[in-house]
Design a protein around this motif. Structure first.
Motif, PDB file in Angstrom:
ATOM      1  N   GLU A   1      -0.231   2.479  -8.585  1.00  0.00           N
ATOM      2  CA  GLU A   1      -0.209   1.938  -7.524  1.00  0.00           C
ATOM      3  C   GLU A   1      -0.635   2.456  -6.258  1.00  0.00           C
ATOM      4  O   GLU A   1      -0.604   3.778  -6.357  1.00  0.00           O
ATOM      5  N   ILE A   2      -1.300   1.910  -5.209  1.00  0.00           N
ATOM      6  CA  ILE A   2      -1.600   2.433  -4.080  1.00  0.00           C
ATOM      7  C   ILE A   2      -0.817   2.136  -3.044  1.00  0.00           C
ATOM      8  O   ILE A   2      -0.328   1.184  -2.806  1.00  0.00           O
ATOM      9  N   PHE A   3      -0.504   3.283  -2.121  1.00  0.00           N
ATOM     10  CA  PHE A   3       0.239   2.777  -0.948  1.00  0.00           C
ATOM     11  C   PHE A   3      -0.196   3.751   0.425  1.00  0.00           C
ATOM     12  O   PHE A   3      -0.840   4.757   0.241  1.00  0.00           O
ATOM     13  N   VAL A   4       0.042   3.044   1.592  1.00  0.00           N
ATOM     14  CA  VAL A   4      -0.521   3.692   2.749  1.00  0.00           C
ATOM     15  C   VAL A   4       0.421   4.635   3.325  1.00  0.00           C
ATOM     16  O   VAL A   4       1.644   4.269   3.546  1.00  0.00           O
ATOM     17  N   ILE A   5       0.218   5.880   3.408  1.00  0.00           N
ATOM     18  CA  ILE A   5       0.893   6.937   4.019  1.00  0.00           C
ATOM     19  C   ILE A   5       0.789   7.087   5.534  1.00  0.00           C
ATOM     20  O   ILE A   5       1.917   7.601   6.394  1.00  0.00           O
ATOM     21  N   ASP A   6      -0.361   6.697   6.140  1.00  0.00           N
ATOM     22  CA  ASP A   6      -0.560   6.939   7.401  1.00  0.00           C
ATOM     23  C   ASP A   6      -1.772   5.973   7.934  1.00  0.00           C
ATOM     24  O   ASP A   6      -2.624   5.567   7.168  1.00  0.00           O
ATOM     25  N   TYR A   7      -1.932   5.668   9.257  1.00  0.00           N
ATOM     26  CA  TYR A   7      -3.180   4.986   9.589  1.00  0.00           C
ATOM     27  C   TYR A   7      -3.326   5.363  11.081  1.00  0.00           C
ATOM     28  O   TYR A   7      -2.853   5.822  11.805  1.00  0.00           O
ATOM     29  N   GLU A   8      -4.585   4.999  11.480  1.00  0.00           N
ATOM     30  CA  GLU A   8      -4.994   4.960  12.900  1.00  0.00           C
ATOM     31  C   GLU A   8      -5.600   3.560  13.573  1.00  0.00           C
ATOM     32  O   GLU A   8      -6.318   2.929  12.733  1.00  0.00           O
TER      33      GLU A   8
END
Length: 531
Positions: free
Chosen positions: A102-109
């Motif tokens: 699976e893919i998960f988001v660790i950070d964003y801008e």
């Protein structure tokens, strides 16, 4: 394991659960569940809201998450690219990791600064159901790819492109590029999503190319081929009271400071933003101009413009309009190289080295460029060249080679640009830090920023240490002498390549500093001008 199940049931619940909700989720007897809840509360992993009789995530979980993020080298490497792409694309850009298919988001801008403190949640997606997962799968060796359905996606094509695209069955689309280590194994992916109305193929592929370039730069930020510099245990003494922190804001990686006597300002680069920075020390007024490409070198020109050196060659830069125009590119056959920091010699010629975008040593060279734009490859190949410095009489050339952890010296004929045999002026030791940016004062002494050494040093022309100045940051990057009387040493720094945990230990990392000095710098040199 039962305690972890209870913690997961509380953290993953759509709303803070009551005792009965947790019991239904984990299937434990009342007594056992009460004991586990009490133990988790004592450790601050959960907390109990006695008014609403519900259980919530505890403060220790947030602390652990913060520490995990602080220790993530790939997160620090990608963060400048997330910020730059969010501004460029006008939409949130995410950093994604893979976990058990699976893919998960660790950070964003977010491009909207007003949303910078908004907490966003992205669902975990199957690796085969998003561009981030497909980009990472495409970069895995075929024998290491998990047996996942890819919906007919051409992983070979994605690998060749350097990015992946994905059209979601429920509408919308995404593009992503993988950040890989020096063996080509994916570590993470930078991704951007589009809604249905903005998901034209041209839009996806244009974003994909930008993402691939950003991932490429993030790999260099991460230093996939060069280890994070070791940091010595402590500074070589107390930080002097005369040190000034100019509070201009943190740079990802400050480099190549240049004093302009023409307008009484210091200019320098945040090479990974990428941005041109400036400061008027008297008033404290400072500026931050985003640049269109990675620029590693900076010099002043005779007509009031600047010279920028970076990815794609050497450019003129108009400070008023921000426009850049290509002057020349000595290495068109090496698109994975970029120019690094630059300096002007007493004869008005520009000296600058090139290096790999991925920090791979041995791909660059040291060039001399005359005011008439004549180009000479003086030394090559070079490991990881830093900026040059020159003795007051112009007879000695100094430069730092990061790959060799040394400052090198050559006799120099200033008229022809010819140099003599190499001499090692200074080599790093286990307790010195690494020599990085250098500047030569009017007495012929060499100031050097000791990367990882919590200090700047002053060396004599034989390489002997004459003075050490302690700093509150472990990673100073470059130095220059400036100010109205040329008696102030300006020092840039970085926080991007700090080892895990050092953002807390040295929170001022990335700031600009200065100290007064007794011996002034040499006159400011301008490309095309004569000393």
């Amino acid at each position: 394991m039962r305690g972890i199940d209870v913690l997961m049931a509380i953290n993953m619940a759509p709303e803070p659960p009551r005792f009965a909700d947790i019991k239904a989720a984990v299937g434990l007897p009342n007594g056992t569940l009460h004991r586990l809840l009490a133990a988790l509360i004592r450790r601050q992993l959960i907390r109990y809201d006695s008014h609403n009789k519900r259980y919530l995530t505890g403060s220790r979980v947030f602390d652990l998450a913060r520490r995990t993020l602080d220790q993530s080298q790939v997160l620090r490497a990608a963060r400048p690219e997330l910020a730059r792409l969010a501004r460029l694309l006008g939409r949130p850009v995410c950093l994604c990791l893979a976990d058990a298919g699976e893919i998960f988001v660790i950070d964003y801008e977010d491009p909207d600064a007003t949303q910078s403190r908004v907490v966003r949640l992205w669902p975990r997606l199957a690796a085969s159901d998003c561009a981030a997962g497909l980009a990472m799968l495409a970069n895995l060796p075929a024998d290491q790819r998990p047996a996942l359905p890819t919906g007919g996606a051409d992983l070979g094509l994605f690998r060749a492109l350097g990015y992946a695209t994905h059209l979601a069955a429920r509408g919308g689309a995404s593009a992503a590029a993988a950040i890989c280590d020096d063996k080509g194994i994916p570590l993470a992916a930078i991704s951007v999503a589009f809604d249905g109305s903005a998901a034209a193929p041209e839009t996806l592929h244009e974003a994909g190319r930008l993402l691939a370039e950003a991932a490429h730069r993030a790999e260099a930020n991460f230093g996939v081929s060069v280890a994070t510099p070791a940091i010595v245990t402590e500074a070589p003494g107390p930080v002097p009271d005369s040190l000034t922190d100019h509070a201009t804001g943190r740079d990802f990686m400050g480099e190549n400071p240049v004093w302009s006597a023409r307008d009484g300002r210091l200019y320098w680069l945040d090479i990974l933003a990428p941005a041109l920075r400036s400061l008027a020390p008297q008033s404290g007024h400072n500026t931050h101009r985003i640049l269109p490409r990675v620029i590693g070198g900076l010099a002043l020109a005779m007509d009031g413009r600047m010279i920028h050196l970076g990815q794609g060659g050497i450019f003129t830069h108009d400070p008023a309009s921000g426009s850049q125009n290509l002057l020349l590119d000595p290495e068109p056959e090496l698109p994975d190289n970029r120019f690094n920091t630059a300096a002007v010699d007493p004869g008005g010629c520009l000296w600058a080295g090139t290096m790999s975008l991925r920090n791979r040593p041995g791909t660059g060279a040291l060039y001399r460029i005359t005011p008439e734009l004549g180009v000479r490859r003086v030394i090559g190949p070079v490991g990881l060249p830093k900026n040059c410095a020159f003795s007051p009489d112009g007879r000695q050339l100094y430069y730092t080679d990061g790959a060799r952890k040394a400052i090198l010296r050559h006799d120099l004929d200033i008229k022809s640009g010819s140099i003599g045999p190499e001499q090692i002026l200074f080599s790093a030791t286990s307790d010195s830090g690494l020599p990085n940016g250098i500047a030569c004062d009017s007495e012929g002494m060499i100031w050097v920023a000791m990367l990882g050494g919590w200090s700047v040093w002053r060396l004599d022309p034989q390489g002997r240490v004459e003075r050490r100045v302690a700093l509150p940051v472990p990673m100073p990057t470059a130095v220059t002498l400036g100010g109205a009387d040329m008696r102030r040493l300006f020092i840039t720094s970085t926080y991007l390549r700090l080892p895990p945990g050092y953002s807390t230990i040295a929170p001022r990392s990335g700031n600009l500093f200065s100290i007064p000095v007794d011996i002034p710098g040499q006159p400011v040199r301008i490309f095309g001008g004569k000393a």
